[in-house]
Design a protein around this motif. Structure first.
Motif, mmCIF file in Angstrom:
data_model
loop_
_atom_site.group_PDB
_atom_site.id
_atom_site.type_symbol
_atom_site.label_atom_id
_atom_site.label_comp_id
_atom_site.label_asym_id
_atom_site.label_seq_id
_atom_site.Cartn_x
_atom_site.Cartn_y
_atom_site.Cartn_z
ATOM 1 N N ASP A 248 -10.319 39.732 45.602
ATOM 2 C CA ASP A 248 -10.247 40.244 44.234
ATOM 3 C C ASP A 248 -10.570 39.149 43.225
ATOM 4 O O ASP A 248 -11.238 39.386 42.221
ATOM 5 C CB ASP A 248 -8.864 40.828 43.940
ATOM 6 C CG ASP A 248 -8.578 42.078 44.750
ATOM 7 O OD1 ASP A 248 -9.540 42.693 45.266
ATOM 8 O OD2 ASP A 248 -7.391 42.440 44.877
ATOM 9 N N TYR A 249 -10.076 37.946 43.483
ATOM 10 C CA TYR A 249 -10.371 36.816 42.596
ATOM 11 C C TYR A 249 -11.873 36.548 42.542
ATOM 12 O O TYR A 249 -12.450 36.389 41.476
ATOM 13 C CB TYR A 249 -9.618 35.572 43.054
ATOM 14 C CG TYR A 249 -10.056 34.329 42.327
ATOM 15 C CD1 TYR A 249 -9.612 34.072 41.033
ATOM 16 C CD2 TYR A 249 -10.925 33.418 42.926
ATOM 17 C CE1 TYR A 249 -10.028 32.942 40.346
ATOM 18 C CE2 TYR A 249 -11.346 32.298 42.246
ATOM 19 C CZ TYR A 249 -10.891 32.060 40.961
ATOM 20 O OH TYR A 249 -11.306 30.944 40.286
ATOM 21 N N LEU B 156 -13.579 39.199 40.522
ATOM 22 C CA LEU B 156 -13.361 39.034 39.078
ATOM 23 C C LEU B 156 -14.198 37.904 38.486
ATOM 24 O O LEU B 156 -14.676 38.000 37.363
ATOM 25 C CB LEU B 156 -11.886 38.750 38.790
ATOM 26 C CG LEU B 156 -10.945 39.931 38.855
ATOM 27 C CD1 LEU B 156 -9.506 39.461 38.733
ATOM 28 C CD2 LEU B 156 -11.269 40.932 37.763
#
Length: 88
Positions: A44-45, A48
């Motif tokens: 997810d990082y 993003l």
């Protein structure tokens, strides 16, 4: 996507629970009732930040240092002596 919230105290007491919760979505860690940190899955990082999946080589190239260090290893002169087999 579920969003979970842990107080700093709860996070400290049970990091494993926060990691399990992060598998479902972001985890906000609060300090005195105010969001202070966010815990995310690494995928997810990367999503993003637009970095995509990073390789170990990419990470290592980003570590500062090593510039200007000369490395000239000497060659090894290796001689291998083979033993005769049982069938010779």
């Amino acid at each position: 996507m579920a969003i979970h919230t842990f107080s700093s105290r709860d996070f400290t007491r049970d990091v494993s629970a926060a990691k399990r919760a992060a598998a479902e979505g972001p985890v906000f860690i609060t300090n005195r009732g105010q969001p202070a940190f966010a815990l995310l899955k690494i995928d997810d990082y990367y999503h993003l930040t637009g970095q995509g999946e990073m390789s170990l080589l990419t990470v290592m190239e980003g570590i500062p240092g090593g510039v200007g260090i000369e490395f000239d290893p000497s060659c090894l002169d290796v001689h291998v002596q083979l033993r005769p087999t049982l069938f010779d």
